[in-house]
Design a protein around this motif. Structure first.
Motif, short mmCIF file in Angstrom:
data_model
loop_
_atom_site.label_atom_id
_atom_site.label_comp_id
_atom_site.label_asym_id
_atom_site.label_seq_id
_atom_site.Cartn_x
_atom_site.Cartn_y
_atom_site.Cartn_z
N LYS A 32 -32.89 16.29 42.33
CA LYS A 32 -32.68 17.74 42.20
C LYS A 32 -31.30 18.14 42.71
O LYS A 32 -30.75 19.14 42.30
N ILE A 33 -30.82 17.37 43.67
CA ILE A 33 -29.47 17.60 44.18
C ILE A 33 -28.76 16.27 44.25
O ILE A 33 -29.41 15.21 44.26
N ASP A 34 -27.43 16.33 44.32
CA ASP A 34 -26.70 15.07 44.32
C ASP A 34 -25.51 15.10 45.29
O ASP A 34 -25.46 14.37 46.27
N SER A 35 -24.57 16.03 45.04
CA SER A 35 -23.33 16.05 45.82
C SER A 35 -23.58 16.64 47.22
O SER A 35 -24.64 17.24 47.47
N THR A 36 -22.60 16.47 48.11
CA THR A 36 -22.73 17.00 49.47
C THR A 36 -22.82 18.54 49.47
O THR A 36 -23.65 19.10 50.20
N PRO A 37 -21.96 19.25 48.68
CA PRO A 37 -22.12 20.72 48.65
C PRO A 37 -23.53 21.13 48.22
O PRO A 37 -24.12 22.06 48.80
N GLU A 38 -24.08 20.40 47.26
CA GLU A 38 -25.46 20.71 46.83
C GLU A 38 -26.45 20.51 47.97
O GLU A 38 -27.40 21.28 48.15
N GLU A 39 -26.22 19.48 48.77
CA GLU A 39 -27.08 19.23 49.93
C GLU A 39 -27.04 20.42 50.89
O GLU A 39 -28.07 20.88 51.38
N HIS A 40 -25.79 20.90 51.12
CA HIS A 40 -25.63 22.03 52.04
C HIS A 40 -26.35 23.28 51.53
O HIS A 40 -27.07 23.94 52.27
N GLN A 41 -26.16 23.54 50.24
CA GLN A 41 -26.82 24.71 49.64
C GLN A 41 -28.33 24.60 49.79
O GLN A 41 -29.01 25.55 50.19
N PHE A 42 -28.81 23.42 49.46
CA PHE A 42 -30.26 23.21 49.49
C PHE A 42 -30.80 23.35 50.92
O PHE A 42 -31.85 23.95 51.15
N LEU A 43 -30.02 22.84 51.86
CA LEU A 43 -30.40 22.92 53.27
C LEU A 43 -30.55 24.38 53.68
O LEU A 43 -31.56 24.77 54.30
N GLU A 44 -29.56 25.17 53.30
CA GLU A 44 -29.61 26.58 53.67
C GLU A 44 -30.84 27.27 53.06
O GLU A 44 -31.52 28.06 53.70
N LYS A 45 -31.08 26.92 51.79
CA LYS A 45 -32.23 27.51 51.10
C LYS A 45 -33.54 27.18 51.84
O LYS A 45 -34.39 28.06 52.06
N CYS A 46 -33.66 25.93 52.26
CA CYS A 46 -34.87 25.50 52.97
C CYS A 46 -35.02 26.29 54.27
O CYS A 46 -36.12 26.70 54.64
N LEU A 47 -33.90 26.45 54.97
CA LEU A 47 -33.94 27.13 56.26
C LEU A 47 -34.34 28.59 56.08
O LEU A 47 -35.16 29.12 56.85
N GLN A 48 -33.78 29.21 55.03
CA GLN A 48 -34.12 30.62 54.78
C GLN A 48 -35.60 30.77 54.45
O GLN A 48 -36.29 31.64 54.95
N ARG A 49 -36.06 29.85 53.59
CA ARG A 49 -37.45 29.92 53.17
C ARG A 49 -38.38 29.81 54.40
O ARG A 49 -39.39 30.45 54.49
N ARG A 50 -37.94 29.04 55.35
CA ARG A 50 -38.73 28.82 56.55
C ARG A 50 -38.78 30.11 57.37
O ARG A 50 -39.78 30.51 57.91
#
Ligand code: CTP
Length: 425
Positions: free
Chosen positions: A407-425
């Protein structure tokens, strides 16, 4: 007993010239000291089978240790002396020579250490296990390359026969039963009729009981490490030896099939482009024991003093059915990953022994998923202003799962996804 001699200088041509030169040097030195010098054992047997075996066992009709000392000095080698055994090892840059005085052996009781005294080359050859291992090649200059054969070892090698030299051999040293199985398996040889009778008799008389658990397990391991473990196991079955390892060690059609499967999986793993490092013999052991209960594994491990690594492999083999069920249900890459994460290579291969239809998933794990790593870490979460806590681990796992599933690949994508997870939490 009649001594036969054959010229094997031609056969010796398959051996590296540097080794031949070394043997010639040793032969010249023996002449200077007035000794006869021979190379014996596996080197000679395998040479006649056109196989290279660099176990260099030399025997001296004379003072073996003195000879070793002089040789080590001359060749600038390291010397280790084992006075109790009357043997020495000369260690040169890339080879080592085992040196002993030709000797007679007496075994005071079954499976004891032998008492030794100097003897002739003929006596030294006669103390050995099988005719095919009782051949010597002389190394002194005028006789260099002469095969010395008192007991028709050459003939038995050609006929493919394992033939004990004397009737007490297996009482003296019951580990020779396992050697017989190992050589028969390795070379596809048959037992000489009388030898087979002696093997059966030694087994019936429980000579194997005289071996300590450590020695006994060592012999099993040695057989499973040799060239044809499947055939070795079949001989253990045929001669009813498994019971000495455990009462619970049963043999049946299922096991027979599984062992064949182990051969296949080892071949499969070796052919993989990517270098898979594993210990093949452990797969055979796991297969032999896979039907054990936890208690039986404990008992077995204790009896044979198994190290924790081995014990843990065997334990995993008991749980393999659950792992397989889970792996079969796994659809997403992350599900495959988290089913197999933490398993050792032998354990992954054992899954295939049990179910070859899972090769794709195992390959996927070995070749891709195992290497997947995420760049974001707990530090990135702190940098985003969050307080550390156990939920960090869960969040990072979510990121990794997304990466595994593509679903994600590059490091920027990892960062974006991380933020999304944190917000969802
Ligand atoms: N030997 C023996 N009885 C034993 C072990 C060894 O008679 N229980 C003799 C055999 O003559 C053998 C030699 O000692 O050839 C060397 O033994 P070893 O190096 O253990 O075995 P190899 O015969 O070289 O076999 P392998 O190829 O398995 O190393």
């Amino acid at each position: 007993v009649q001594e036969k001699r054959y010229d094997v200088t031609e056969e010796l041509q398959i051996v590296d010239q540097s080794i031949i030169d070394l043997l010639k040097k040793a032969g010249r030195l023996a002449d200077e000291l007035g000794y006869n010098l021979y190379i014996v054992g596996g080197f000679v047997r395998d040479l006649l089978l056109e196989r290279i075996n660099l176990d260099l066992d030399l025997v001296v009709e004379g003072e073996g240790i003195e000879f070793a000392k002089t040789l080590a000095h001359k060749l600038n080698g390291d010397l280790d002396i084992y006075r109790d055994f009357g043997t020495a090892v000369v260690d040169l840059d890339n080879v080592k020579l085992d040196i002993a005085t030709t000797r007679i052996e007496y075994y005071p009781y079954t499976a004891s250490l032998p008492e030794v005294e100097p003897g002739s080359i003929q006596q030294d050859l006669f103390r050995r296990d099988f005719t095919i291992n009782a051949l010597a090649i002389q190394l002194n200059p005028t006789a260099f390359g002469q095969l010395v054969d008192y007991f028709n070892g050459k003939k038995d090698l050609e006929a493919g026969v394992i033939h004990l030299l004397h009737n007490f051999s297996l009482y003296d040293d019951p580990t020779r039963i396992f050697r017989a199985f190992r050589f028969a398996s390795r070379y596809g040889y048959q037992f000489y009729e009388e030898t087979e009778r002696l093997i059966k008799q030694a087994i019936d008389l429980d000579t194997i009981e005289k071996l300590s658990p450590n020695r006994l397990f060592g012999k099993l391991k040695h057989g499973l490490q040799d060239e044809n473990p499947t055939s070795f196991i079949r001989l253990l079955v045929k001669y009813d030896i498994l019971v000495y390892f455990s009462d619970s060690l049963v043999w049946n059609q299922v096991k027979e099939k599984l062992v064949k499967q182990v051969d296949k999986i080892i071949g499969w793993a070796m052919k993989k482009e990517q270098n898979i490092e594993f210990t093949p013999w452990i797969l055979y052991l796991m297969t032999l024991l896979e039907h054990f209960t936890k208690e039986e594994v404990e008992k077995f491990s204790k009896k044979f003093n198994l190290n924790s690594q081995l014990k843990s492999r065997i334990k995993t083999s008991l749980e393999i059915e659950q792992i397989i069920t889970k792996l079969k249900q796994a659809e997403r890459n992350s599900e495959v990953y988290y089913t197999l994460e933490g398993l050792k290579i032998e354990e992954l291969l054992f899954i295939l022994v049990k179910d070859f239809s899972l090769t794709e998933k195992i390959s996927l794990f070995l070749e891709e998923l195992k290497e997947v790593e995420i760049k974001v870490s707990g530090k990135d979460i702190i940098d985003l202003g969050y307080q550390p806590g156990p939920y960090f681990k869960q969040i990072l796992k979510e990121v990794k799962r997304a990466k595994l599933d593509g679903k994600i690949d590059s490091t920027p994508e990892e960062h974006q996804f991380l933020e999304k997870c944190l917000q969802r939490r």
